[in-house]
Design a protein around this motif. Sequence first.
Motif, mmCIF file in Angstrom:
data_model
loop_
_atom_site.group_PDB
_atom_site.id
_atom_site.type_symbol
_atom_site.label_atom_id
_atom_site.label_comp_id
_atom_site.label_asym_id
_atom_site.label_seq_id
_atom_site.Cartn_x
_atom_site.Cartn_y
_atom_site.Cartn_z
ATOM 1 N N ALA A 1 0.826 -1.205 0.000
ATOM 2 C CA ALA A 1 0.000 0.000 0.000
ATOM 3 C C ALA A 1 0.863 1.259 0.000
ATOM 4 O O ALA A 1 0.590 2.222 -0.733
ATOM 5 N N THR B 1 2.543 1.694 -3.433
ATOM 6 C CA THR B 1 1.591 2.141 -4.448
ATOM 7 C C THR B 1 1.243 3.616 -4.255
ATOM 8 O O THR B 1 1.203 4.388 -5.228
ATOM 9 N N LEU C 1 0.222 1.797 -10.204
ATOM 10 C CA LEU C 1 -1.047 1.896 -9.469
ATOM 11 C C LEU C 1 -1.959 0.695 -9.722
ATOM 12 O O LEU C 1 -2.424 0.064 -8.757
ATOM 13 N N PRO C 2 -2.242 0.303 -10.962
ATOM 14 C CA PRO C 2 -3.072 -0.895 -11.147
ATOM 15 C C PRO C 2 -2.389 -2.165 -10.669
ATOM 16 O O PRO C 2 -3.045 -3.077 -10.143
ATOM 17 N N ALA D 1 -2.829 -2.342 -6.964
ATOM 18 C CA ALA D 1 -4.220 -2.685 -6.624
ATOM 19 C C ALA D 1 -4.463 -4.185 -6.759
ATOM 20 O O ALA D 1 -5.128 -4.801 -5.912
ATOM 21 N N LEU E 1 -5.515 -6.766 -3.703
ATOM 22 C CA LEU E 1 -6.710 -7.606 -3.775
ATOM 23 C C LEU E 1 -6.370 -9.079 -3.547
ATOM 24 O O LEU E 1 -7.176 -9.826 -3.000
#
Length: 368
Positions: free
Chosen positions: A5, A8, A93-94, A97, A101
């Motif tokens: 986190a 990112t 960023l993606p 993510a 997840l």
Amino acid sequence: LIGVALFTAASAACAFANNLPLLIAARFAQGLGAGAIMALAMMNLRTALPQHMLGPMIGVNAMVIAISSAAGPGIASAILSVTTWPWLFAVNLPLGAVVLLGGGLLGRIEGARRKLNARALLANTLMFILFFCGTDRIATAPVSGVALIAASIICLFILLRLERVSDAPIVPTDLLSAPAFRVAVIASISCFCGQMLSYIALPFYLQHTYHLTPVLAGLYMIPWPAATAIIAPISGRLANRVKTAWLCAIGGALLAVGLLVAGLSPPDPRGIAFLVGTVISGLGFGLFQTPNNRILLLSAPKARSGAAGAMQGTARLLGQTLGGICMSIIFAMLPLSAALESAVVIASGCAAVASLVSLSRARYETAQ
């Protein structure tokens, strides 16, 4: 996951940075996040797998890293050909993510509660900052550079004194007292120093000697990590059958030879000698890294896997940082053509040192 986190979020800050101080601060935060990820990656592998599978899976892990390294220059070149540098950070960023997840799939490991020694943490931080700042100033301001390095050594002594009675010191002196672990750390620092020197010097060599564009220079660098990706899983399986000291020694020697072939061979129109040298270097690097990381991890008690993984990451980054600083010193002291040749020779020497240091571990493995 906190590390992911942070990495990112810091990538987003890098992408939106509108001045150099802000970019540097965001990159520092990226490093904090990446440190948390890399320090615990090996621990997660060790706790998730039986010991006989650890070598092959460390090889697979090295293969994934090598494939990512191979893809990185090409992807970066493609991004810069159509847009501006902030997108080099925005692509994280993606990816971040997706990792967040999937974080629920990680195994839950019971950790040992430990009170953080703030004074020891401060001494450890100052030690690295002073050391890197000092080495960076050696060429331009030798007196202040030596003074900063001396201050970093004082911080090291303070750190060791503060943690002399700790069961889990920040500098894992309990692990470093084991010869196999200590030798693996030294070899790793030397190998990664040579790797970073060559990773910086060779693209300049391609643009200066072969007059390639930055995009083509990036493509010419791909065979190295591609060869590492091929050999890494194989060396992981070999590590269960062959002494890791021999595998690491052969790998370091191949890396040393490959660098000399790539950087010192007479230029040819298609750069065949360069490509052959980088393939040899990649094979040697992969043959060295997987068994070296395996023995480093297995030399530590399972309860100290986190510290072993952190030390492995520290050794890698220490070597890479020293290589980068060494390259900047060479650039400051020599003209470009001489600097590139000197860098390749020094990088080859670092790989040879890693080979010889690894070979000295053979007697410990025999004793075991």
